[in-house]
Design a protein around this motif. Sequence first.
Motif, PDB file in Angstrom:
ATOM      1  N   THR A 176      41.536  60.985  32.150  1.00  0.00           N
ATOM      2  CA  THR A 176      41.808  59.761  32.908  1.00  0.00           C
ATOM      3  C   THR A 176      40.837  58.681  32.451  1.00  0.00           C
ATOM      4  N   VAL A 177      41.332  57.458  32.307  1.00  0.00           N
ATOM      5  CA  VAL A 177      40.447  56.331  32.066  1.00  0.00           C
ATOM      6  C   VAL A 177      40.373  55.518  33.350  1.00  0.00           C
ATOM      7  N   VAL A 178      39.160  55.315  33.832  1.00  0.00           N
ATOM      8  CA  VAL A 178      38.912  54.545  35.051  1.00  0.00           C
ATOM      9  C   VAL A 178      38.524  53.134  34.635  1.00  0.00           C
ATOM     10  N   GLU A 179      39.206  52.149  35.184  1.00  0.00           N
ATOM     11  CA  GLU A 179      38.993  50.755  34.802  1.00  0.00           C
ATOM     12  C   GLU A 179      38.599  49.935  36.033  1.00  0.00           C
ATOM     13  N   PRO A 180      37.299  49.868  36.319  1.00  0.00           N
ATOM     14  CA  PRO A 180      36.845  49.163  37.524  1.00  0.00           C
ATOM     15  C   PRO A 180      36.811  47.650  37.331  1.00  0.00           C
ATOM     16  N   GLY A 181      36.896  46.967  38.453  1.00  0.00           N
ATOM     17  CA  GLY A 181      36.583  45.551  38.498  1.00  0.00           C
ATOM     18  C   GLY A 181      35.115  45.404  38.851  1.00  0.00           C
ATOM     19  N   GLY A 182      34.789  44.427  39.671  1.00  0.00           N
ATOM     20  CA  GLY A 182      33.402  44.185  40.039  1.00  0.00           C
ATOM     21  C   GLY A 182      32.935  45.062  41.177  1.00  0.00           C
ATOM     22  N   PHE A 183      31.891  45.838  40.937  1.00  0.00           N
ATOM     23  CA  PHE A 183      31.290  46.678  41.976  1.00  0.00           C
ATOM     24  C   PHE A 183      29.838  46.272  42.170  1.00  0.00           C
ATOM     25  N   ARG A 184      29.361  46.442  43.378  1.00  0.00           N
ATOM     26  CA  ARG A 184      28.035  45.933  43.742  1.00  0.00           C
ATOM     27  C   ARG A 184      26.933  46.848  43.221  1.00  0.00           C
ATOM     28  N   THR A 185      26.733  46.759  41.916  1.00  0.00           N
ATOM     29  CA  THR A 185      25.663  47.489  41.235  1.00  0.00           C
ATOM     30  C   THR A 185      24.785  46.444  40.535  1.00  0.00           C
ATOM     31  N   ASN A 186      23.897  46.909  39.679  1.00  0.00           N
ATOM     32  CA  ASN A 186      23.038  45.972  38.943  1.00  0.00           C
ATOM     33  C   ASN A 186      23.655  45.553  37.612  1.00  0.00           C
ATOM     34  N   PHE A 187      24.932  45.834  37.409  1.00  0.00           N
ATOM     35  CA  PHE A 187      25.586  45.573  36.122  1.00  0.00           C
ATOM     36  C   PHE A 187      25.483  44.104  35.716  1.00  0.00           C
ATOM     37  N   LEU A 188      25.594  43.188  36.681  1.00  0.00           N
ATOM     38  CA  LEU A 188      25.582  41.762  36.364  1.00  0.00           C
ATOM     39  C   LEU A 188      24.210  41.115  36.516  1.00  0.00           C
ATOM     40  N   SER A 189      23.181  41.918  36.666  1.00  0.00           N
ATOM     41  CA  SER A 189      21.850  41.334  36.756  1.00  0.00           C
ATOM     42  C   SER A 189      21.425  40.840  35.376  1.00  0.00           C
ATOM     43  N   ALA A 190      20.608  39.795  35.360  1.00  0.00           N
ATOM     44  CA  ALA A 190      20.152  39.233  34.084  1.00  0.00           C
ATOM     45  C   ALA A 190      19.379  40.251  33.263  1.00  0.00           C
ATOM     46  N   ASP A 191      18.751  41.208  33.923  1.00  0.00           N
ATOM     47  CA  ASP A 191      17.967  42.227  33.217  1.00  0.00           C
ATOM     48  C   ASP A 191      18.850  43.281  32.557  1.00  0.00           C
ATOM     49  N   SER A 192      20.070  43.452  33.060  1.00  0.00           N
ATOM     50  CA  SER A 192      20.950  44.504  32.548  1.00  0.00           C
ATOM     51  C   SER A 192      21.852  44.028  31.428  1.00  0.00           C
ATOM     52  N   LEU A 193      22.230  42.764  31.446  1.00  0.00           N
ATOM     53  CA  LEU A 193      23.160  42.229  30.452  1.00  0.00           C
ATOM     54  C   LEU A 193      22.451  41.841  29.159  1.00  0.00           C
ATOM     55  N   PRO A 240      46.885  64.026  38.092  1.00  0.00           N
ATOM     56  CA  PRO A 240      46.083  62.802  38.140  1.00  0.00           C
ATOM     57  C   PRO A 240      46.632  61.745  37.192  1.00  0.00           C
ATOM     58  N   PRO A 241      46.394  60.480  37.481  1.00  0.00           N
ATOM     59  CA  PRO A 241      46.900  59.420  36.610  1.00  0.00           C
ATOM     60  C   PRO A 241      46.121  59.347  35.306  1.00  0.00           C
ATOM     61  N   LEU A 242      46.775  58.812  34.302  1.00  0.00           N
ATOM     62  CA  LEU A 242      46.070  58.526  33.047  1.00  0.00           C
ATOM     63  C   LEU A 242      45.170  57.314  33.231  1.00  0.00           C
ATOM     64  N   HIS A 243      45.653  56.307  33.962  1.00  0.00           N
ATOM     65  CA  HIS A 243      44.873  55.107  34.234  1.00  0.00           C
ATOM     66  C   HIS A 243      44.606  54.996  35.732  1.00  0.00           C
ATOM     67  N   LEU A 244      43.386  54.643  36.088  1.00  0.00           N
ATOM     68  CA  LEU A 244      43.077  54.343  37.487  1.00  0.00           C
ATOM     69  C   LEU A 244      42.262  53.062  37.538  1.00  0.00           C
ATOM     70  N   LEU A 245      42.850  52.011  38.117  1.00  0.00           N
ATOM     71  CA  LEU A 245      42.116  50.785  38.379  1.00  0.00           C
ATOM     72  C   LEU A 245      41.318  50.962  39.654  1.00  0.00           C
ATOM     73  N   LEU A 246      40.134  50.388  39.693  1.00  0.00           N
ATOM     74  CA  LEU A 246      39.318  50.434  40.906  1.00  0.00           C
ATOM     75  C   LEU A 246      38.970  49.009  41.319  1.00  0.00           C
ATOM     76  N   GLY A 247      39.344  48.651  42.541  1.00  0.00           N
ATOM     77  CA  GLY A 247      39.022  47.337  43.068  1.00  0.00           C
ATOM     78  C   GLY A 247      40.225  46.413  43.119  1.00  0.00           C
ATOM     79  N   GLN A 248      40.298  45.612  44.189  1.00  0.00           N
ATOM     80  CA  GLN A 248      41.394  44.658  44.334  1.00  0.00           C
ATOM     81  C   GLN A 248      41.408  43.656  43.194  1.00  0.00           C
ATOM     82  N   ASP A 249      40.218  43.231  42.748  1.00  0.00           N
ATOM     83  CA  ASP A 249      40.159  42.263  41.650  1.00  0.00           C
ATOM     84  C   ASP A 249      40.721  42.854  40.361  1.00  0.00           C
ATOM     85  N   ALA A 250      40.469  44.137  40.133  1.00  0.00           N
ATOM     86  CA  ALA A 250      41.015  44.795  38.939  1.00  0.00           C
ATOM     87  C   ALA A 250      42.535  44.835  39.006  1.00  0.00           C
TER      88      ALA A 250
END
Length: 279
Positions: A176-193, A240-250
């Motif tokens: 399965t490939v999971v394709e998330p939208g925006g989740f409240r992690t540190n992914f978008l922090s200036a230190d991580s990008l 199980p699905p081959l694709h799973l989107l996570l999040g309304q934005d996704a």
Amino acid sequence: MSTTKTWFITGASQGLGLALTQHLRHLGHRVAATSRRLSSLTAALGPASADFLPLQLDLTDDAAVRATVTQAHAHFGRLDVVVNNAGYGIGGSIEELSDAETRQAFDVNVFGTFNVIRHALPLLRAAGAGHIINVSSIAARAGATGWAVYGATKAAVSALTEVLVQDVAGFGIRATVVEPGGFRTNFLSADSLVLPRQPIEAYADVRASHARYLQLHGQQGGDPAKAAAAIVRLTQEPNPPLHLLLGQDAYNRAQTKLDALQQELTAWRGLTESTGFAQ
């Protein structure tokens, strides 16, 4: 009959990987978790135990990946679910990012995934069962201005999974490939990008896009704990699905992309079909 499984998770010291590992341990599953820094794992999740094996791993080192997968299998006696979660965001126009920066993104986000799958598959084939879950991104389906390299790495992860599932179906292995939208992690922090060290002034739209995404840090609509629960549910489904989107934005971004693609296919169908030999 026991429903506990043995999981192998990369990138487990933060973000979705951390949330998933925490959720699995709460449910009583066995987890081998990896990170580039062992200290980060143990600080976030505690020391090794009968049901938890923290492992330091550089995913770009194929020999190290093989040794780590083998160690996890030897420790627990089996692997049931392999989650390729490790990765990072990189933004900028193509000409703003160096060859080294671009290749490093592919080395971690794509070739790291290949390395884990390559060494996990013989073990899963021997067991006649298993589930490989590759964490991609909605950026693989519906890219955003200023994230071409990141989107390309995630598109590769999604594409490889679509063929992987066909290659391994005969062995009782699922993918399965999971394709998330925006989740409240540190992914978008200036230190991580990773962002351009020398931005080019002409790319005003790219700068504006990056500013919008950076402002979303800490405000993302996705709950990592709920994402973790959704991923666990995947492994409990008979089909199980081959694709799973996570999040309304996704979901919204994917639907918009599908609508646009259908319109484009229809608009250019004549030219597409004109390229065959005349009957």
